[in-house]
Design a protein around this motif. Structure first.
Motif, PDB file in Angstrom:
ATOM      1  N   ASN A  36       0.857  -1.216   0.027  1.00 38.38           N
ATOM      2  CA  ASN A  36      -0.101  -0.019  -0.077  1.00 38.38           C
ATOM      3  C   ASN A  36       0.877   1.327   0.176  1.00 38.38           C
ATOM      4  N   TYR A  37       1.867   1.230  -0.823  1.00 38.75           N
ATOM      5  CA  TYR A  37       3.023   2.219  -0.842  1.00 38.75           C
ATOM      6  C   TYR A  37       2.421   3.650  -0.967  1.00 38.75           C
ATOM      7  N   THR A  38       1.664   3.750  -1.986  1.00 36.57           N
ATOM      8  CA  THR A  38       1.223   5.282  -2.431  1.00 36.57           C
ATOM      9  C   THR A  38       0.455   5.874  -1.547  1.00 36.57           C
TER      10      THR A  38
ATOM     11  N   ARG B  81       9.922   7.806  13.412  1.00 41.57           N
ATOM     12  CA  ARG B  81       9.083   8.031  12.095  1.00 41.57           C
ATOM     13  C   ARG B  81       9.038   6.898  11.309  1.00 41.57           C
ATOM     14  N   LYS B  82       8.095   6.678  10.223  1.00 40.30           N
ATOM     15  CA  LYS B  82       8.011   5.713   9.469  1.00 40.30           C
ATOM     16  C   LYS B  82       8.203   6.251   8.030  1.00 40.30           C
ATOM     17  N   GLY B  83       8.591   5.177   6.954  1.00 36.29           N
ATOM     18  CA  GLY B  83       8.754   5.577   5.563  1.00 36.29           C
ATOM     19  C   GLY B  83       8.712   4.495   4.749  1.00 36.29           C
ATOM     20  N   VAL B  84       8.233   4.910   3.381  1.00 37.72           N
ATOM     21  CA  VAL B  84       8.255   3.765   2.308  1.00 37.72           C
ATOM     22  C   VAL B  84       8.853   4.118   1.391  1.00 37.72           C
ATOM     23  N   GLY B  85       9.765   3.048   0.749  1.00 41.72           N
ATOM     24  CA  GLY B  85      10.579   3.299  -0.330  1.00 41.72           C
ATOM     25  C   GLY B  85      10.462   2.137  -1.395  1.00 41.72           C
ATOM     26  N   MET B  86      10.714   2.585  -2.607  1.00 42.23           N
ATOM     27  CA  MET B  86      10.974   1.441  -3.642  1.00 42.23           C
ATOM     28  C   MET B  86      11.839   1.734  -4.500  1.00 42.23           C
ATOM     29  N   ALA B  87      12.257   0.681  -5.364  1.00 44.03           N
ATOM     30  CA  ALA B  87      13.323   0.790  -6.353  1.00 44.03           C
ATOM     31  C   ALA B  87      13.144  -0.356  -7.244  1.00 44.03           C
ATOM     32  N   ILE B  88      13.418  -0.129  -8.527  1.00 42.73           N
ATOM     33  CA  ILE B  88      13.217  -1.219  -9.702  1.00 42.73           C
ATOM     34  C   ILE B  88      14.662  -1.477 -10.329  1.00 42.73           C
ATOM     35  N   PHE B  89      14.742  -2.546 -11.080  1.00 38.03           N
ATOM     36  CA  PHE B  89      16.146  -2.994 -11.710  1.00 38.03           C
ATOM     37  C   PHE B  89      15.897  -3.706 -13.276  1.00 38.03           C
ATOM     38  N   CYS B  90      16.690  -3.684 -14.109  1.00 37.96           N
ATOM     39  CA  CYS B  90      16.874  -4.696 -15.097  1.00 37.96           C
ATOM     40  C   CYS B  90      18.224  -5.233 -14.923  1.00 37.96           C
TER      41      CYS B  90
ATOM     42  N   VAL C 155      19.504  -8.843  -4.923  1.00 38.28           N
ATOM     43  CA  VAL C 155      20.331  -8.086  -4.108  1.00 38.28           C
ATOM     44  C   VAL C 155      20.226  -6.668  -4.568  1.00 38.28           C
ATOM     45  N   ILE C 156      19.744  -6.548  -5.900  1.00 37.03           N
ATOM     46  CA  ILE C 156      19.887  -5.089  -6.488  1.00 37.03           C
ATOM     47  C   ILE C 156      19.128  -4.108  -5.847  1.00 37.03           C
ATOM     48  N   PRO C 157      17.748  -4.160  -5.768  1.00 36.89           N
ATOM     49  CA  PRO C 157      16.856  -2.998  -5.647  1.00 36.89           C
ATOM     50  C   PRO C 157      16.603  -2.711  -3.969  1.00 36.89           C
ATOM     51  N   VAL C 158      17.316  -3.693  -3.170  1.00 35.82           N
ATOM     52  CA  VAL C 158      16.980  -3.481  -1.543  1.00 35.82           C
ATOM     53  C   VAL C 158      17.489  -2.196  -1.244  1.00 35.82           C
ATOM     54  N   ALA C 159      18.937  -1.990  -1.282  1.00 35.31           N
ATOM     55  CA  ALA C 159      19.326  -0.790  -0.756  1.00 35.31           C
ATOM     56  C   ALA C 159      18.693   0.540  -1.168  1.00 35.31           C
ATOM     57  N   PRO C 160      18.633   0.743  -2.258  1.00 36.07           N
ATOM     58  CA  PRO C 160      17.914   2.020  -2.838  1.00 36.07           C
ATOM     59  C   PRO C 160      16.501   2.163  -2.284  1.00 36.07           C
ATOM     60  N   ALA C 161      15.806   1.006  -2.137  1.00 38.05           N
ATOM     61  CA  ALA C 161      14.400   1.027  -1.461  1.00 38.05           C
ATOM     62  C   ALA C 161      14.411   1.525  -0.097  1.00 38.05           C
ATOM     63  N   LEU C 162      15.572   1.197   0.548  1.00 36.21           N
ATOM     64  CA  LEU C 162      15.641   1.392   1.974  1.00 36.21           C
ATOM     65  C   LEU C 162      16.109   2.879   2.164  1.00 36.21           C
ATOM     66  N   ARG C 163      16.703   3.219   1.259  1.00 37.73           N
ATOM     67  CA  ARG C 163      17.102   4.727   1.132  1.00 37.73           C
ATOM     68  C   ARG C 163      16.186   5.703   0.828  1.00 37.73           C
TER      69      ARG C 163
END
Lengths: 762, 164
Positions: free
Chosen positions: A425-427, A441-450, A722-730
């Motif tokens: 329920n990101y948005t 505080r809480k926050g949500v993040g996402m990231a994509i990759f190819c 492994v790729i999208p996790v770090a940017p999603a957290l950031r």
């Protein structure tokens, strides 16, 4: 039931839960000698001399070899298929032991003893005289013209500099009305941390040097050992037993070349060369630290007009895989959002740090962090919706990368994003969490990759397989592709059973590779094996099936073209009636008095295609601002890796990659003394990889596409999670606090200064 | 170097070893008994791959001196394999849950989980994680390992309830 997609239990799980599975260290002969390497205690300089007097006095010492005793041969170590074109060959920049010391811990001598204690004692008694130079730790420092070159072949310490341009960047960015966003991003040096240390043992048998090694790439290691020792390919034999994890570290020659040489020093008696955990950290490979400067020019409709990147990759002391990683990173920058004019430039630079090599996802975790952090910086500045912005600009079906020709043959990326969005329920949460106050505080993040599947056409993609039918209708399956924990053996069994038309219990997989016996395959890397080696398995299975049907046709007096194999029985195509069992065909073919044939098939496949896998991470975190800590409340990765061959093992790959991504994002960093370049935290206590209590529940899901080029509709999966996790957290931290971090890990030390700078402690 | 006689029970059998006083328990069990399920990932008690049970409690056998085993009862994964009934429920649960990948940490994790599955107090997933916190795995993210332990503990508790 269809075997492809079935949740078959791992074929090796029972051996591994009972202690029967033998790893390299379990196979060392009892009479083996023990070798230990003397590592330099300076970071940059030259070995002038050794005093071995006291070391030779240690009882049970068999031999001492120094950098002055090894063959004068420079060899490459990268686990790439060899190129017969000189221009594309890996950089040969090290010897078995090195006189020119290039990092703190370089291999300068080795001791062989009857036992480990004697070897260690002798190491302590070797006295070394050095000529010391000031170590160079950073890329900026290494590129200063006043520096003494780390390798004489590269006077400016730049290993490779490359660039590309799609369209005219200068022209495109002058379009009126564009919004410019720029940022600098940085990723740390981290390590693979497979639980089995780096080790091998070597001996001479029948005139050949045999190296039993914990490697991902036995056939490549054979080539490297032959080059390093100056002997023929056929003079070396590599055996790869079960392996305790690799993650790319063992896509490189580690202990093997020196170990092979040491066996020749003791008339072929077995010699074990096992690194300690500390040596495994410092003296194998690490992931490249990279720095990126990104500039983006965005139209008011949310599309990219132009974007550019400059990347600097810290190679450390030796070339290893060298520029291939940062080249992959800036290629990934282009491929993810192939819109507008794009310009990329990259430098790979020698420094006096441990050698960087391949590590899970080969440069893409670095660019994945920088690019997806940058995209959230863009949406923060412009007000675009982060999902819509990504969907507008991301790679679409049919995309052909103009520089590599790699084509998007299938994509479920939009569906992956939608699935992750719905799960978290990101948005809605993103809007709720804007403008919070207070310490928690809480926050949500996402990231994509190819992520591309294998290395074609940048490098060779080839694989081979052999199947030998037994008299009972079962068969041996042998591949050069390696099981390193990822589950390759299990999916190969599924593929072979499916294509031949038998049940999985009829397939006896030979897990061990032996380069004297095993068909060629370049090995486990680039998430290539289910795709590339899978093609070889399919081709061989089709060949075996045709031979079985030929013989069945002979037995039944029928045209084999009319026949098929279903669940261990010969049937008429499109009919259910069992005409013969495969076992009956197999035994008759072996013992027929008129027409005996020993049915076997062997095929190699030259792969000439590639395809993109995709995925997304959505994460929700809680930030404790006074404690500078991030707690992950919920996290999901959704992957499009084409058709999933085995859901359970696929989930296991995703979980493991997410765990590594959590460490990359939150806590992992190797630290070095800036004066000497000495590694400060190279052990499993001070290096903060994820432990059980650090790891939240991990959620893995898939959007299954059917890729037309995959042998079974499948695409890459091993590395991508492994790729999208770090940017999603950031990006979640950005949402929670408004603090846009430009580097990882997001550890308390870094968060404290960032929060202080942002005024969160006022 | 000095050697000493050590008498202990290994996987249910009484054993005597004439052992170098400096040897670790893991070295003794690997070298003298061929108990290769005991893995060395760090040799200093950081990774847990060498975990064995000593009198029912999990220890890193790489930093436990062999001579300290005098009079003790030691259990390794090999001791869970019953020649008649096959493998134990916790081993089967690791297979079924997909908790095994490279397998190098697996025997240590299985041994570390035994006090949890033998306890009558149901452990939450976080409690399971805390109890196996001394064991490292780089392949699985621990997710399916926790699944296997959680499932086996529930099964054992239900079995004990129905038999009491």
């Amino acid at each position: 039931m269809d075997i492809i997609g079935a949740p078959l239990k791992r074929v090796d799980a029972k051996e591994k839960t009972t202690g029967q599975a033998k790893y390299t260290g379990d196979l060392v002969p009892r009479n083996a000698l023990v070798a230990k390497v003397l590592h330099s205690t300076i970071g940059n300089g030259i070995v002038k001399s050794f005093d071995l007097t006291e070391a030779w006095k240690v009882p049970d010492i068999v031999d001492i070899v120094t950098c002055f005793d090894v063959p004068d041969i420079q060899f490459p170590t990268a686990g790439h298929p060899w190129s017969t074109d000189k221009k594309h060959q890996d950089i040969a920049d090290r010897k078995l032991l090195n006189t020119r010391v290039r990092f703190y811990g370089d291999d300068i001598a080795a001791v062989i003893a009857e036992n480990e204690l004697a070897a260690r004692e002798a190491l302590r008694k070797i006295k070394v005289t050095y000529e010391e130079f000031e170590p160079v730790i950073t890329v900026e420092d290494a590129m200063k013209p006043t520096r003494i070159p780390i390798h004489e072949e590269r006077p400016d310490n730049v290993v490779v500099h490359s660039s590309y341009e799609i369209g005219s960047y200068e022209e495109a960015r002058r379009e009126p009305g564009l919004i410019k966003i720029e940022g600098d991003y940085e990723t740390p040096i981290v390590q693979h941390c497979h639980i089995e240390k780096a080790l091998s043992f070597a001996y001479i048998e029948s005139g050949k040097i045999v190296v039993v090694s914990a490697t991902q790439i036995p056939h490549i290691i054979r080539r490297i050992c032959s080059q390093a020792l100056g002997v023929g390919f056929g003079d070396i034999r590599i055996i790869k037993p079960y392996l305790g994890g690799g993650f790319g570290n063992r896509q490189d020659a580690l202990t093997e070349p020196l170990n092979a040489f040491l066996a020749t020093r003791v008339a072929g008696r077995p010699v074990k060369l096992e690194y300690t955990r500390e040596e495994t950290f410092n003296c194998t490979r690490v992931r490249h630290a990279m720095k990126f400067h990104i500039e983006s020019y965005v139209r008011t409709d949310g599309s990219f007009a132009a974007r550019s990147i400059i990347a600097y990759s810290n190679q450390g002391a030796y070339a290893s895989h060298a520029h291939a990683l940062v080249a992959n990173a800036i290629n990934g920058f282009r491929m993810m959002y192939p819109v507008g004019a794009i310009k990329g430039e990259a430098y790979t630079v020698y420094t006096n740090l441990p050698t960087a090599g391949a590590m899970r996802a080969y440069g893409i975790p670095q660019i994945g962090f920088a690019l997806e952090a940058h995209v959230d910086d863009i949406v923060a500045k412009t007000g675009f919706d982060p999902i819509e912005f990504r969907k507008t600009n991301m790679m679409k079906l049919g995309y052909v990368d103009s520089l590599t020709t790699i084509t998007c043959h299938s994509t479920g990326l939009a569906e992956c994003i939608d699935k992750g969005e719905r799960y978290l329920n990101y948005t809605e949460k993103r809007n709720t969490y804007k403008n919070q106050s207070g310490p928690i505080r809480k926050g949500v993040g996402m990231a994509i990759f190819c992520y591309k599947t294998g290395v074609y056409p940048i490098s060779l993609e080839t694989a081979a397989c052999r199947m030998v039918l037994n008299q009972d209708g079962s068969f041996q399956l042998q591949v050069g592709a390696t099981e390193i924990g990822q589950g390759a053996d299990t999916v190969f069994v599924q593929m072979a059973a499916h294509t031949v038309g038998v049940t999985v219990d009829k397939v006896h997989l030979i897990s061990k590779q032996d380069t004297d016996v095993t068909p060629y395959d370049s090995g486990a890397y680039a998430s290539r094996q289910t795709y590339v080696s899978g093609m070889a398995v399919k081709k061989t299975a089709e060949s075996l099936k045709a031979k079985i049907l030929d013989f069945a046709g002979f037995m039944l007096h029928k045209d084999p073209w009319d026949l098929d194999i279903k669940e261990n029985f010969i049937v008429h195509k499109h009919k259910e009636e069992h005409l013969l069992s495969v076992a009956e065909v197999a035994i008759e073919s072996c013992y027929s008095l008129t027409n005996s044939q020993h049915i076997a098939a062997e095929e190699s496949h030259h792969c000439s295609d590639n395809t993109y896998a995709f995925g997304v991470c959505f994460a929700e975190i809680e930030v404790d601002i006074p404690m500078c800590q991030i707690k992950v409340l919920d996290i999901i990765n959704v992957h499009d890796s084409g058709k999933i061959i085995n859901r359970q093992t696929a989930e296991g790959q995703v979980h493991g990659g997410m765990s590594m991504g959590l460490g990359y994002g939150l806590s992992e960093i190797l630290k070095f003394d800036p004066k000497t370049g000495k590694m400060l935290n190279g052990n499993l206590l001070d290096y903060k990889l994820m432990t059980p209590i650090d790891t939240p529940d991990l959620h893995a899901d898939f959007v299954e596409t059917n890729d037309p080029t995959g042998p079974y509709g499948n695409k890459a999966l091993g590395e991508p999670p492994v790729i999208p996790v770090a940017p999603a957290l950031r990006n979640a931290l950005f949402n929670a606090t408004g603090v846009a971090m430009d580097s990882i890990p997001l550890n308390p030390e870094k968060l404290f200064f960032a929060f202080e700078h942002a005024g969160l402690y006022k | 170097m000095a050697r000493k006689l050590v008498s202990c029970t290994v996987n249910g059998t009484k054993r005597h070893y004439h052992i170098d006083v400096r040897a670790s328990l893991s070295d003794m069990l690997r070298n003298e008994e061929g108990l290769d399920s005991i893995k060395h990932g760090c040799d200093v008690g950081e990774c847990g791959a060498c975990t064995v049970l000593i009198d029912g409690k999990p220890f890193n056998s790489c930093i436990y001196l062999a001579i300290w085993a005098e009079g003790k009862s030691i259990l390794t994964v090999e001791g869970l394999n019953d020649v008649k009934t096959g493998i134990s429920d916790i081993q089967q649960a690791f297979i079924d849950a997909g908790a095994v990948q490279c397998g190098f940490c697996t025997p240590g994790f299985i041994m570390a989980s035994i006090p949890i599955i033998e306890s009558d107090k149901p452990a939450s997933r976080d409690e399971i994680r805390r109890q196996v916190a001394g064991n490292l795995c780089r392949c699985t993210g621990y997710e399916k390992i926790v699944d296997a332990i959680e499932k086996t503990q529930k099964k054992r508790i239900a079995e004990r309830k129905s038999s009491s």
